[in-house]
Design a protein around this motif. Structure first.
Motif, PDB file in Angstrom:
ATOM      1  N   ALA A 175       0.865  -1.176   0.000  1.00  0.00           N
ATOM      2  CA  ALA A 175       0.000   0.000   0.000  1.00  0.00           C
ATOM      3  C   ALA A 175       0.900   1.223   0.000  1.00  0.00           C
ATOM      4  N   SER A 176       0.901   1.950  -1.087  1.00  0.00           N
ATOM      5  CA  SER A 176       1.834   3.055  -1.275  1.00  0.00           C
ATOM      6  C   SER A 176       1.254   4.370  -0.772  1.00  0.00           C
ATOM      7  N   ALA A 177       1.983   5.039   0.116  1.00  0.00           N
ATOM      8  CA  ALA A 177       1.602   6.393   0.524  1.00  0.00           C
ATOM      9  C   ALA A 177       1.974   7.431  -0.535  1.00  0.00           C
ATOM     10  N   PRO A 178       3.172   7.359  -1.141  1.00  0.00           N
ATOM     11  CA  PRO A 178       3.509   8.375  -2.154  1.00  0.00           C
ATOM     12  C   PRO A 178       2.551   8.409  -3.331  1.00  0.00           C
ATOM     13  N   ASP A 179       2.044   7.233  -3.744  1.00  0.00           N
ATOM     14  CA  ASP A 179       1.171   7.183  -4.916  1.00  0.00           C
ATOM     15  C   ASP A 179      -0.292   6.924  -4.575  1.00  0.00           C
ATOM     16  N   SER A 180      -0.615   6.788  -3.280  1.00  0.00           N
ATOM     17  CA  SER A 180      -2.006   6.655  -2.817  1.00  0.00           C
ATOM     18  C   SER A 180      -2.751   5.514  -3.507  1.00  0.00           C
ATOM     19  N   VAL A 181      -2.086   4.388  -3.689  1.00  0.00           N
ATOM     20  CA  VAL A 181      -2.717   3.211  -4.292  1.00  0.00           C
ATOM     21  C   VAL A 181      -2.266   1.949  -3.558  1.00  0.00           C
ATOM     22  N   ILE A 182      -3.075   0.920  -3.686  1.00  0.00           N
ATOM     23  CA  ILE A 182      -2.662  -0.416  -3.286  1.00  0.00           C
ATOM     24  C   ILE A 182      -2.221  -1.137  -4.555  1.00  0.00           C
ATOM     25  N   VAL A 183      -1.101  -1.816  -4.476  1.00  0.00           N
ATOM     26  CA  VAL A 183      -0.485  -2.428  -5.645  1.00  0.00           C
ATOM     27  C   VAL A 183      -0.400  -3.936  -5.464  1.00  0.00           C
ATOM     28  N   LEU A 184      -0.833  -4.670  -6.483  1.00  0.00           N
ATOM     29  CA  LEU A 184      -0.639  -6.107  -6.556  1.00  0.00           C
ATOM     30  C   LEU A 184       0.146  -6.404  -7.825  1.00  0.00           C
ATOM     31  N   LEU A 195     -11.379   2.577  -8.013  1.00  0.00           N
ATOM     32  CA  LEU A 195     -10.932   2.172  -9.342  1.00  0.00           C
ATOM     33  C   LEU A 195      -9.942   1.028  -9.224  1.00  0.00           C
ATOM     34  N   VAL A 196     -10.096   0.025 -10.093  1.00  0.00           N
ATOM     35  CA  VAL A 196      -9.164  -1.099 -10.174  1.00  0.00           C
ATOM     36  C   VAL A 196      -8.708  -1.199 -11.625  1.00  0.00           C
ATOM     37  N   ARG A 197      -7.420  -0.989 -11.847  1.00  0.00           N
ATOM     38  CA  ARG A 197      -6.892  -1.036 -13.216  1.00  0.00           C
ATOM     39  C   ARG A 197      -5.850  -2.141 -13.323  1.00  0.00           C
ATOM     40  N   VAL A 198      -5.891  -2.877 -14.431  1.00  0.00           N
ATOM     41  CA  VAL A 198      -4.966  -3.984 -14.668  1.00  0.00           C
ATOM     42  C   VAL A 198      -4.074  -3.663 -15.856  1.00  0.00           C
ATOM     43  N   LEU A 199      -2.763  -3.771 -15.637  1.00  0.00           N
ATOM     44  CA  LEU A 199      -1.772  -3.567 -16.697  1.00  0.00           C
ATOM     45  C   LEU A 199      -0.977  -4.859 -16.843  1.00  0.00           C
ATOM     46  N   ARG A 233     -15.580  16.681  -0.918  1.00  0.00           N
ATOM     47  CA  ARG A 233     -14.529  16.980  -1.891  1.00  0.00           C
ATOM     48  C   ARG A 233     -14.813  16.260  -3.210  1.00  0.00           C
ATOM     49  N   ASP A 234     -14.079  16.639  -4.223  1.00  0.00           N
ATOM     50  CA  ASP A 234     -14.242  16.065  -5.555  1.00  0.00           C
ATOM     51  C   ASP A 234     -13.598  14.682  -5.587  1.00  0.00           C
ATOM     52  N   TYR A 235     -14.274  13.711  -4.989  1.00  0.00           N
ATOM     53  CA  TYR A 235     -13.675  12.382  -4.851  1.00  0.00           C
ATOM     54  C   TYR A 235     -13.533  11.686  -6.198  1.00  0.00           C
ATOM     55  N   ARG A 236     -14.429  11.951  -7.123  1.00  0.00           N
ATOM     56  CA  ARG A 236     -14.323  11.317  -8.448  1.00  0.00           C
ATOM     57  C   ARG A 236     -13.088  11.830  -9.190  1.00  0.00           C
ATOM     58  N   GLY A 237     -12.912  13.137  -9.203  1.00  0.00           N
ATOM     59  CA  GLY A 237     -11.755  13.704  -9.883  1.00  0.00           C
ATOM     60  C   GLY A 237     -10.453  13.298  -9.226  1.00  0.00           C
ATOM     61  N   LEU A 238     -10.445  13.268  -7.886  1.00  0.00           N
ATOM     62  CA  LEU A 238      -9.233  12.901  -7.159  1.00  0.00           C
ATOM     63  C   LEU A 238      -8.806  11.470  -7.447  1.00  0.00           C
ATOM     64  N   VAL A 239      -9.772  10.550  -7.445  1.00  0.00           N
ATOM     65  CA  VAL A 239      -9.386   9.155  -7.655  1.00  0.00           C
ATOM     66  C   VAL A 239      -8.931   8.922  -9.093  1.00  0.00           C
ATOM     67  N   GLU A 240      -9.531   9.623 -10.042  1.00  0.00           N
ATOM     68  CA  GLU A 240      -9.101   9.495 -11.445  1.00  0.00           C
ATOM     69  C   GLU A 240      -7.664   9.970 -11.594  1.00  0.00           C
ATOM     70  N   ARG A 241      -7.350  11.107 -10.983  1.00  0.00           N
ATOM     71  CA  ARG A 241      -5.993  11.650 -11.106  1.00  0.00           C
ATOM     72  C   ARG A 241      -4.977  10.745 -10.420  1.00  0.00           C
ATOM     73  N   ARG A 242      -5.335  10.206  -9.291  1.00  0.00           N
ATOM     74  CA  ARG A 242      -4.417   9.289  -8.597  1.00  0.00           C
ATOM     75  C   ARG A 242      -4.124   8.061  -9.440  1.00  0.00           C
ATOM     76  N   MET A 243      -5.163   7.529 -10.043  1.00  0.00           N
ATOM     77  CA  MET A 243      -4.967   6.332 -10.856  1.00  0.00           C
ATOM     78  C   MET A 243      -4.100   6.633 -12.073  1.00  0.00           C
ATOM     79  N   GLU A 244      -4.337   7.751 -12.711  1.00  0.00           N
ATOM     80  CA  GLU A 244      -3.542   8.093 -13.895  1.00  0.00           C
ATOM     81  C   GLU A 244      -2.069   8.256 -13.538  1.00  0.00           C
ATOM     82  N   ARG A 245      -1.787   8.907 -12.428  1.00  0.00           N
ATOM     83  CA  ARG A 245      -0.391   9.095 -12.022  1.00  0.00           C
ATOM     84  C   ARG A 245       0.273   7.762 -11.702  1.00  0.00           C
TER      85      ARG A 245
END
Length: 810
Positions: free
Chosen positions: A170-179, A245-249, A293-305
């Motif tokens: 679980a990354s604090a710098p990137d605000s995501v959980i990573v698998l 959001l859950v994104r798979v690469l 707060r703009d939770y939709r916009g925030l989560v989209e930006r976090r995922m993109e980064r």
């Protein structure tokens, strides 16, 4: 021993925060891993990860892997903007008169009128499930692990002889959980990802991304309240919203989405799964639906980064960020036999419990696990770690998973300063400031006090401060006004370690406000100042005529917390050179407070009268507050009262809950009783079975679950933090003007080393000891200061500038 050396070499303050001996890290790596040879079946076996806001509970299944997800800001409710019982204060004079007439039955009845609503419930976000679609094959060489040295978890095994693994963090710098899923199988990774939640939600999927939109109830009741049928009240237009959001690469293979909201991975050698979540919570006083707060916009930006980075980049940033805090402290209590250390952690814990197996590495691991948990659950401004830290799977969690302020929230932060994690203390400071605002209204409406602020037993993310109970709660747990007095002492504590005057100036009004409530709440009785009414948290007395009651006057715990709060506020005022009249008022009040009393059994009296407890082994020991976490009782300054504290602990015995055991470790350490402090520490590490396990060898009660989380039981994280703090209290204690080394060292830890622990006065301590005597010592100053070192039967005064060190080498 060589002559003592005073070396005034200015060092970087990063060194003053720990890591003074670089070689220690590699030697400790093997002692910082929890590992198991099978997947988790129960929560109490699963591994927890977190970035201070988002968290996951990892089960590590080979056929079906489940991650239970949490967000620290996902609660039921809305801002606490109305007083449930506005005329409650009218009952206070009535209760006082009843107590003056020794009518305890009547006082308990009237106390129920001084009750408001309950706290809201902390909510689980949902579960991400990874279902592997491979043909049935034998699973061998299974290992599930959590390395708290770099905050990464891993599940690995052979599927039909081919290596397969999943890494998690679980990354604090990137605000995501990573698998990261990897497979050496011929067909690569074949898996289906799905999401479920107990909250109202909708799931969709497109391309390689899944999106979940949901919301929490706008009001709820605790699981134990029987006055309503529906515990959660939902309205699509109200309550805290969330978007996940859950994104798979993938490397090779493909990702397919389905109308049901699922994602399918087919034929990839490696798959990177990113999970981001943001809620609409925008502060304790903002409506999360209308002012969120703009939770939709925030989560989209976090995922993109995050998606723009490689796995290696994400992991490197996460590890560097985490180790910046974790690596400050090293602890070596001795080596565990290799054949024991090689066993899975739950098996080690069982041997430690049943066979009294020596396992110093496990004892040190438990200490460091407490630090890991605090870093992982306390990095959200204004939202401290709750009753379960960050990790909760229940929509009606035990005790609402709230902020219980008659011990539990405070215990969460006992190690924040001493264990060199001051930054993790800051969310609590912000929360206390929020409480001071709502608490001012509670002071007026419920207690008729116009100055300052107060807090009852419970709170929530909305900074609720009223006493709970809805006029039917038992006063022993519903009616209490000293939460503000206790919690605000953390402000002065933090200053003592950091010497940050700007911080103290900012939070001094909050501390003073808690003290002002105490001053106005006191009444004169029998020539002394005391509280009336009062309770001793969750405990009950037995009157001479056999009545079992809770409401009384002059309760020792009330006065201990009042005394500590007033002393802290006066010291803060003196430090800031302000409020001289207030300081004088505090000084006069302290001389008139009802003093402590020793009972006929030699114990520290809990009640005004020397009455028996309904339960002599009661888990709470609130009347010992002045010994720990307070500072006005001690072996040196108040030896007779310290002896009475020891007698109280003797009467209470060893069999108690996890958090209470953690508290007792610290109490024994403050009594300089290393033998009993260690005995109780071992008791804290007593193996407890998962709550849902029904086998013949089920183990119940307080202690430690297989995943090293604290068993109240059920799970409460405070025992982990209390035990962590207790280890440092055994090794080092400090006041504003002194540092005592090895004050409660047990024989079992006669040789060892610790680096990076912090002392009051703004000092960092590194030391090695052998046969119970300090052999190497370094004291580094974070700020200009003086202190007296007490070790090896000698005393040494030192004066250092910020960044300077004093050393003694053998």
């Amino acid at each position: 021993m060589k002559n003592t050396l005073l070396r005034k070499s200015v060092q970087a303050l990063a060194l003053a925060c720990g890591c003074l001996y670089a070689g220690a890290a590699s030697a400790q790596n093997d002692n910082l891993v929890l590992h198991y040879n099978r997947p988790a079946e129960y929560f109490e076996e699963a591994l927890v990860i977190g970035n201070g806001t988002m968290g996951a509970i990892v089960y590590g299944g080979a056929q079906r892997d489940v991650l239970s997800l949490n967000d620290l800001t996902l609660w039921t409710g809305e801002p606490d903007r109305k007083v449930t019982t506005p005329d409650a204060h009218r009952s206070i004079p009535v209760i006082r008169e009843l107590l003056d007439n020794e009518d305890y039955r009547g006082a308990d009845r009237e106390q129920r009128k001084v009750q408001g609503h309950y706290s809201e419930n902390y909510q689980p976000l949902g579960q991400l499930t990874v279902t592997y679609l491979d043909e049935p094959a034998e699973i061998t060489a299974y290992r599930r692990s959590l390395d708290i040295g770099n905050a990464t978890a891993r599940t690995q095994y052979l599927r039909g002889g081919k290596a397969q693994a999943c890494d998690y963090f679980a990354s604090a710098p990137d605000s995501v959980i990573v698998l990261r899923l990897t497979s050496a199988g011929e067909k690569g990774i074949r898996a289906l990802l799905s999401f479920s939640s107990q909250l109202p939600h909708a799931t969709s999927a497109a391309g390689n991304e899944m999106a979940v939109e949901g919301y929490a109830a706008y009001h709820s009741y605790p699981s134990y309240y029987k006055g309503v049928k529906e515990k959660h009240l939902y309205d699509p237009e109200r309550g805290t919203r969330f978007r996940t959001l859950v994104r798979v690469l993938t490397q090779g293979g493909s990702v397919k989405s389905f109308p049901s909201g699922e994602l399918k991975i087919e034929g990839a050698r490696e798959a990177l799964v990113l999970v981001a979540n943001v809620t609409s919570f925008n502060g304790f006083d903002k409506d999360p639906a209308r002012e969120g707060r703009d939770y939709r916009g925030l989560v989209e930006r976090r995922m993109e980064r995050a998606a723009a980075k490689t796995y290696d980049e994400l992991r490197a940033a996460h590890v560097a960020d985490y180790k910046h805090y974790f690596d400050r402290v090293k602890l070596d209590l001795g080596q565990t036999a290799p054949e024991i250390a090689a066993l899975p952690t739950d098996e080690q814990l069982k041997l430690y419990t049943d066979k009294q197996q020596a396992n110093p590495a496990l004892e040190a691991l438990y200490f460091q696990f407490g630090r890991y948990l605090l870093i992982s659950s306390s990095r959200t401004p204004g939202v401290p770690a709750n009753l379960q830290g960050l990790w909760n799977e229940r929509i009606l969690p035990p005790w609402s998973c709230n902020y219980t302020t008659n011990i539990n929230l405070e215990e969460n932060y006992w190690a924040a300063e001493t264990a060199n994690l001051s930054e993790m203390h800051r969310p609590l400071m912000d929360f206390i400031a929020n409480l001071s605002r709502t608490g001012a209204e509670t002071a007026k409406a419920y207690y008729g006090v116009d100055k300052g602020w107060c807090l009852g037993h419970n709170s929530d993310i909305w900074a609720m401060t009223c006493p709970v109970g809805l006029n039917v709660g038992d006063p022993s747990w519903a009616c209490w006004a000293m939460g503000g007095a206790w919690l605000s002492t953390h402000i002065w504590e933090r200053y003592q370690f950091t010497r940050d005057k700007e911080f103290l100036k900012q939070y001094y009004p909050v501390l003073k406000g808690a003290a002002e409530f105490c001053l106005d709440w006191l009444v004169e009785k029998d020539g002394k100042l005391m509280t009336s009414p009062g309770t001793s948290p969750e405990n009950k007395f037995v009157t001479p005529d056999g009545y079992v009651g809770a409401t009384s006057y002059g309760c020792t715990s009330d006065l201990a917390m009042t005394r500590e709060c007033l002393m802290d506020a006066a010291k803060a005022a003196a430090t800031l050179k302000t409020d001289k009249d207030f300081q004088k008022q505090v000084e006069r009040t302290l001389t008139r407070l009802l003093p402590y009393s020793v009972g006929a059994d030699g114990n520290l009296q809990e009640w005004y009268h020397d009455w028996k407890d309904q339960d002599p082994q009661h888990r709470h020991q609130s009347h010992l507050f002045g010994l720990y976490p307070g500072h006005h009782l001690s072996v040196a300054a108040t030896p007779d009262l310290a002896k009475a504290c020891a007698r109280t602990l003797e009467i209470k015995g060893d069999n108690t809950t996890g958090w209470s055991t953690g508290w007792r470790v610290n109490l024994y350490a403050r009594l300089h009783d290393g033998k009993n402090a260690y005995h109780i520490y071992r008791r804290l590490l007593r193996l407890v079975s998962p709550d849902g396990y029904k086998g013949e060898d089920a183990r119940r009660g307080g202690g430690t679950y297989p995943n090293l989380l604290d068993a109240h039981s059920p799970f409460q994280i405070d025992g982990n933090f209390g035990g962590c703090a207790g280890v440092i209290e055994m090794l080092m204690q400090s006041t504003e003007s002194s540092i005592s080394l090895l004050p409660a060292l047990p024989e079992e830890w006669k040789d060892g080393r610790v680096e990076g622990i912090c002392a009051r006065g703004g000092f960092v301590v590194d030391m090695t000891w052998k046969d119970g005597r300090v052999t190497d010592l370094r004291i580094t100053a974070r700020a200009d200061g003086k202190t007296q070192l007490c070790f090896n039967g000698q005393k040494k005064r030192i004066s250092l500038k910020a960044g300077e060190s004093w050393e003694m080498k053998n």
